[in-house]
Scaffold this motif. Structure first.
Motif, PDB file in Angstrom:
ATOM      1  N   TYR A  75       0.859  -1.186   0.000  1.00  0.00           N
ATOM      2  CA  TYR A  75       0.000   0.000   0.000  1.00  0.00           C
ATOM      3  C   TYR A  75       0.894   1.234   0.000  1.00  0.00           C
ATOM      4  N   SER A  76       0.338   2.346  -0.457  1.00  0.00           N
ATOM      5  CA  SER A  76       1.107   3.585  -0.482  1.00  0.00           C
ATOM      6  C   SER A  76       0.173   4.770  -0.292  1.00  0.00           C
ATOM      7  N   PHE A  77       0.729   5.848   0.248  1.00  0.00           N
ATOM      8  CA  PHE A  77      -0.032   7.085   0.425  1.00  0.00           C
ATOM      9  C   PHE A  77       0.934   8.261   0.424  1.00  0.00           C
ATOM     10  N   LYS A  78       0.371   9.444   0.221  1.00  0.00           N
ATOM     11  CA  LYS A  78       1.150  10.681   0.279  1.00  0.00           C
ATOM     12  C   LYS A  78       0.636  11.527   1.433  1.00  0.00           C
ATOM     13  N   ILE A  79       1.545  12.287   2.005  1.00  0.00           N
ATOM     14  CA  ILE A  79       1.130  13.294   2.980  1.00  0.00           C
ATOM     15  C   ILE A  79       1.897  14.586   2.717  1.00  0.00           C
ATOM     16  N   ASN A  80       1.223  15.686   3.008  1.00  0.00           N
ATOM     17  CA  ASN A  80       1.838  17.009   2.919  1.00  0.00           C
ATOM     18  C   ASN A  80       2.198  17.418   4.337  1.00  0.00           C
ATOM     19  N   PHE A  81       3.475  17.333   4.652  1.00  0.00           N
ATOM     20  CA  PHE A  81       3.938  17.679   5.993  1.00  0.00           C
ATOM     21  C   PHE A  81       4.753  18.961   5.914  1.00  0.00           C
ATOM     22  N   ARG A  82       4.153  20.030   6.377  1.00  0.00           N
ATOM     23  CA  ARG A  82       4.823  21.329   6.421  1.00  0.00           C
ATOM     24  C   ARG A  82       5.358  21.728   5.050  1.00  0.00           C
ATOM     25  N   SER A  83       4.454  21.584   4.054  1.00  0.00           N
ATOM     26  CA  SER A  83       4.709  21.984   2.655  1.00  0.00           C
ATOM     27  C   SER A  83       5.738  21.092   1.965  1.00  0.00           C
ATOM     28  N   ARG A  84       5.989  19.924   2.519  1.00  0.00           N
ATOM     29  CA  ARG A  84       6.838  18.938   1.844  1.00  0.00           C
ATOM     30  C   ARG A  84       6.041  17.656   1.648  1.00  0.00           C
ATOM     31  N   ILE A  85       6.086  17.128   0.451  1.00  0.00           N
ATOM     32  CA  ILE A  85       5.291  15.968   0.093  1.00  0.00           C
ATOM     33  C   ILE A  85       6.131  14.702   0.259  1.00  0.00           C
ATOM     34  N   ILE A  86       5.617  13.781   1.047  1.00  0.00           N
ATOM     35  CA  ILE A  86       6.309  12.506   1.254  1.00  0.00           C
ATOM     36  C   ILE A  86       5.401  11.380   0.768  1.00  0.00           C
ATOM     37  N   THR A  87       5.932  10.521  -0.090  1.00  0.00           N
ATOM     38  CA  THR A  87       5.223   9.330  -0.535  1.00  0.00           C
ATOM     39  C   THR A  87       5.741   8.140   0.258  1.00  0.00           C
ATOM     40  N   VAL A  88       4.822   7.422   0.872  1.00  0.00           N
ATOM     41  CA  VAL A  88       5.169   6.267   1.692  1.00  0.00           C
ATOM     42  C   VAL A  88       4.688   5.012   0.977  1.00  0.00           C
ATOM     43  N   ASN A  89       5.568   4.048   0.820  1.00  0.00           N
ATOM     44  CA  ASN A  89       5.210   2.787   0.176  1.00  0.00           C
ATOM     45  C   ASN A  89       5.610   1.641   1.101  1.00  0.00           C
ATOM     46  N   VAL A  90       4.652   0.765   1.374  1.00  0.00           N
ATOM     47  CA  VAL A  90       4.901  -0.333   2.317  1.00  0.00           C
ATOM     48  C   VAL A  90       4.597  -1.658   1.618  1.00  0.00           C
ATOM     49  N   THR A  91       5.548  -2.570   1.680  1.00  0.00           N
ATOM     50  CA  THR A  91       5.368  -3.927   1.162  1.00  0.00           C
ATOM     51  C   THR A  91       5.637  -4.913   2.291  1.00  0.00           C
ATOM     52  N   LYS A  92       5.486  -6.195   1.992  1.00  0.00           N
ATOM     53  CA  LYS A  92       5.758  -7.201   3.017  1.00  0.00           C
ATOM     54  C   LYS A  92       7.247  -7.290   3.350  1.00  0.00           C
ATOM     55  N   SER A  93       8.078  -6.805   2.439  1.00  0.00           N
ATOM     56  CA  SER A  93       9.522  -6.892   2.671  1.00  0.00           C
ATOM     57  C   SER A  93      10.117  -5.628   3.278  1.00  0.00           C
ATOM     58  N   GLY A  94       9.328  -4.550   3.365  1.00  0.00           N
ATOM     59  CA  GLY A  94       9.864  -3.328   3.949  1.00  0.00           C
ATOM     60  C   GLY A  94       9.124  -2.102   3.471  1.00  0.00           C
ATOM     61  N   SER A  95       9.684  -0.938   3.755  1.00  0.00           N
ATOM     62  CA  SER A  95       9.031   0.314   3.390  1.00  0.00           C
ATOM     63  C   SER A  95      10.031   1.265   2.744  1.00  0.00           C
ATOM     64  N   SER A  96       9.501   2.175   1.924  1.00  0.00           N
ATOM     65  CA  SER A  96      10.339   3.182   1.289  1.00  0.00           C
ATOM     66  C   SER A  96       9.635   4.529   1.339  1.00  0.00           C
ATOM     67  N   PHE A  97      10.431   5.588   1.220  1.00  0.00           N
ATOM     68  CA  PHE A  97       9.931   6.951   1.373  1.00  0.00           C
ATOM     69  C   PHE A  97      10.551   7.816   0.286  1.00  0.00           C
ATOM     70  N   GLU A  98       9.703   8.643  -0.323  1.00  0.00           N
ATOM     71  CA  GLU A  98      10.194   9.545  -1.366  1.00  0.00           C
ATOM     72  C   GLU A  98       9.771  10.963  -1.014  1.00  0.00           C
ATOM     73  N   LEU A  99      10.732  11.880  -1.066  1.00  0.00           N
ATOM     74  CA  LEU A  99      10.500  13.268  -0.679  1.00  0.00           C
ATOM     75  C   LEU A  99      10.464  14.166  -1.906  1.00  0.00           C
ATOM     76  N   GLU A 100       9.416  14.971  -2.004  1.00  0.00           N
ATOM     77  CA  GLU A 100       9.381  16.037  -3.009  1.00  0.00           C
ATOM     78  C   GLU A 100       9.702  17.337  -2.287  1.00  0.00           C
ATOM     79  N   GLY A 101      10.715  18.005  -2.719  1.00  0.00           N
ATOM     80  CA  GLY A 101      11.096  19.253  -2.069  1.00  0.00           C
ATOM     81  C   GLY A 101      12.556  19.551  -2.297  1.00  0.00           C
TER      82      GLY A 101
END
Length: 768
Positions: free
Chosen positions: A719-745
């Motif tokens: 599953y994955s989702f985005k959040i806007n945290f203090r004007s920075r966009i973070i995409t969170v992706n979670v799989t059974k093997s782990g998680s990853s994070f991508e920052l726009e900014g």
């Protein structure tokens, strides 16, 4: 057994096959809205079967006089009705003189509805054999424009299948509308003008008492073989209705279409004497663009919304459909562009509950809007409460409080309390705590402190004054107690020392004291202004501290838990698991007397406190309280499963968290509470979003930084989702093997994942 006729699909809500028993439920599920107005999925053509007509305009209401058997001092004078507005969608259809009515057709086949959530439109198709033997194919597409929020558009297409026929379209406007839930059968609307000009028509009407001026309007275009026809309509004008008739001959297999542009202009946004002119300007724009361009713009507008707010789930289509359904309706209800508006519990899908604002907004909705939109959207929701502070003080005065104490209403349209069940109006005072918590939560998440010195501190002071005055000193306990309340569990009324209420009261007072000091040190001008306005004294502040430090909290030493309220252990403690299923739901099967004497909990109560103030308690404490209270919880509130899902995930009970998630995400789609025909549960839909982001994603703010503790249900691949945290966009992706994070900014930022620091670089994927 829950309903199961909605077809699983990633992006659409689909119904196949015509069943009159499902019409009212589908009218709710397939509803449309654009933040400014909304429409249940009523048929455009005549339908004589069971139906619940519903057209709604944001912020327009009627103060229906309170109807109670026994009047009590302090009762609100009225119950604010979400108004069923003049109808704009109607298009009667006649084929060779026979009225199309799915309730009287010889047969209906290939019936299909689709609510396309990706692009924001609703389509209905079917084949029907009329009593006169003519077979037709019908295709109707409808949307409410996000780009021009006063406009709705319908394209209604009819194709004769077995012979040529004369098709007559009769689009109309109708202000002869009543609410299904009127207390006294009052007339809510006064129609002042019914006007027809060529292909356009207008009905001006205003609400009784509140005098919201409205103009309902339409413009119609007729097409045959893809070519616009210049046919002038026949006019039928009545005191409350205006109908245009367009007759056209259709050959066998030839489609004829009516395009109807319609909607509302309202005095909230225009001068009252300029509503028809504003409507004409809207219609001129619609004609210039045409249906197809408007539809393309609709898809683009929704694409921008989904770009930020979508949650993707791989491997579980029902879960995917559920979360998108929730996100879609939240955005249809409120887009954050108008601080005069708020998020009603039924949105634009029904009349039940009345009012536009409950504590649901602060407790459940603000986190969704903070994370998926610009922070100004959540600020608007907080400003809404600040703008109504004077009314909250008036509400408290009516109940005997003084000196600027503020009691925010349980239900409101304009800041006045308009809910008249005594156990809610007078006793469910914990709602005040949700307002204060939202201020804290907003600053914690956005880092925008400016709201507090500008507006929020005055709200906090009013709330703290209320709690200070509401507490009573008990000589018996040598503590302050809070008597005669209803907690979040509305299956308990008039209890003493509801733990959640007492705990929230103490926190509100302490938080207000902290913010007064912080504003004094950092914003001396604002501090001086606020102190002058509120006339706060050192003696009053000392009194607050005394109450907060000496509040009583009921507790069981035997179970080592806080008690929901005094006397909870006096009940016959039979768990829900041991309750015969024939007794469920108890709110429909049992007397109120029996419910009140039972241990059964409607929604999270003590556990609501553990959700709000989780940093105050250890994981062991949460586990003890969860294990004690959840088995008594019947989850007969839409707001219950999401809180339990988040806490079950925190306890790493993923099977249980997943089941609660399914229940909250598909509450309406599967009609768990057997009431979806009355409208959808909009505010609880924000709790569904929280179940994924805060529950499975484990998102928190820790030490002023984002923190994640991701988990994944066994049923999901990822599953994955985005959040806007203090004007920075973070995409969170979670799989059974782990998680990853991508920052726009432009700048790197650090977060914590599973307790470890992780540095995110700009526009790069970082694996935890």
């Amino acid at each position: 057994m829950n309903q199961d006729y909605i077809k699983p699909d990633n992006w659409s809500i689909i119904e196949e096959g015509f069943d009159p028993e499902q019409v009212k439920s589908s009218e709710s599920l397939f509803s449309l809205g654009n933040g400014a107005m909304g429409q249940r999925a009523n048929f455009e053509e005549r339908y004589t079967g069971s139906t619940f007509q519903g057209s709604y305009i944001a912020g327009v209401y009627y103060p229906d006089k309170t109807r109670v058997g026994w009047w009590k001092n302090g009762y609100p004078e009225y119950f604010a009705k979400v108004l069923n507005a003049p109808s704009w969608i109607g298009i009667d259809v006649e084929i060779n003189g026979e009225v199309l009515d799915l309730n009287t057709c010889k047969s209906v086949s290939d019936f299909r509805r689709e609510l396309n959530m990706k692009e924001g439109w609703y389509q209905r198709t079917f084949k029907a054999t009329l009593p006169n033997g003519i077979q037709i194919d019908v295709n109707v597409l409808r949307f409410l424009s996000l780009v021009q929020d006063e406009l709705g558009a319908i394209r209604y297409s009819v194709t004769p299948l077995n012979k040529a026929a004369e098709v007559v379209f009769k689009p109309y406007l109708d202000s002869g509308i009543k609410n299904e839930d009127s207390n006294w059968d009052d007339q809510f609307w006064n129609t002042t003008e019914v006007l027809s000009e060529g292909r356009q028509a207008f009905i001006e009407a205003h609400t009784m008492k509140t005098h919201f001026e409205t103009c309902t309007f339409m413009d119609n275009l007729l097409f045959k073989g893809g070519e616009e026809q210049e046919t002038e309509p026949e006019l039928n004008q009545e005191p409350l209705k205006v109908t245009h008739s367009y007759a056209v001959r259709a050959e066998k297999g030839e489609a004829v279409q009516l395009v109807k542009f319609a909607g509302y202009t309202v005095s909230r946004n225009h001068k009252a004497d300029a509503l028809i002119q504003a409507a004409k300007e809207t219609l001129s724009m619609a004609r210039d663009k045409g249906f197809d361009q408007l539809l393309a713009e609709q898809a683009d507008a929704w694409a921008k919304i989904w770009e930020m707010s979508d949650i993707t789930i791989k491997g579980d289509q029902k879960a995917q459909q559920g979360i998108r359904f929730n996100i879609f309706h939240l955005n249809q209800t409120y887009l954050g562009t108008d601080s005069r508006l708020n998020i009603g519990p039924k949105g634009f899908t029904g009349e039940k509950y009345g009012g536009s604002t409950y504590w649901d907004t602060e407790a459940y909705c603000i986190p969704f809007y903070m994370a998926t939109k610009d922070h100004h959207v959540a600020r608007n929701l907080l400003q809404y409460r600040y703008n109504q502070l004077d009314k909250a003080i008036e509400n408290a005065e009516k109940l005997g409080f003084e000196n600027g104490a503020a009691l925010y209403p349980m239900v409101t349209m304009n800041g006045e309390e308009c809910h008249n069940e005594w156990e809610i109006t007078f006793e469910e005072i914990h709602r005040n705590g949700a307002i204060a918590f939202a201020i804290y939560n907003y600053y914690r998440y956005t880092g925008d402190y400016s709201y507090i010195p500008e507006m929020g501190l005055e709200v906090l002071i009013g709330i703290a004054r209320f709690w200070y005055q509401r507490a009573t000193f008990s000589k018996f306990r040598n503590k302050y107690v809070i008597l005669g309340v209803t907690g979040p569990n509305e299956y308990e009324n008039n209890v003493n020392n509801n733990w959640y209420t007492n705990y929230t009261a103490r926190w509100c007072i302490q938080y207000a004291l902290e913010q007064i000091q912080k504003v004094k040190e950092g914003y001396p001008e604002d501090h001086g202004r606020i102190m002058g306005h509120t006339k706060l004294t050192a003696a009053e502040l000392e009194g607050w501290s005394t109450v907060a430090e000496n509040l009583y909290f009921p507790r069981s030493e035997e179970y080592n838990i806080y008690l929901q309220q005094d006397g909870f252990l006096d009940k016959e403690l039979v768990t829900v698991e041991d309750l015969d299923r024939s007794n469920r739901p108890i709110n429909q099967k049992w007397s109120w007397d029996r419910i009140l004497r039972s241990p059964y909990i409607k929604q999270a109560d003590v556990l609501q406190g553990f959700y709000f103030f989780e940093d105050h308690f250890t994981l062991d404490e949460l586990e003890r309280h969860f294990d004690f209270y959840e088995p008594f919880t019947v989850h007969e509130s839409s707001l219950s499963p999401c809180v339990h899902s988040i806490q079950a995930a925190k306890l790493d009970r993923m099977d249980q968290a997943y089941q609660f998630y399914l229940r909250t995400s598909r509450l309406d789609l599967d009609d768990y509470n057997k009431e979806v025909e009355e409208g959808l549960h909009i505010t609880s839909m924000a709790g569904t979003w929280m179940s994924v982001v805060e529950g499975f994603g484990g998102m928190r703010i820790r030490d002023d930084k984002l923190s994640f503790n991701p988990r994944i249900p066994e049923e999901w691949e990822s599953y994955s989702f985005k959040i806007n945290f203090r004007s920075r966009i973070i995409t969170v992706n979670v799989t059974k093997s782990g998680s990853s994070f991508e920052l726009e900014g432009a700048e790197e930022m650090s977060i914590r994942v599973n307790g470890k620091r992780l540095v995110l670089n700009s526009n790069a994927v970082t694996y935890a």
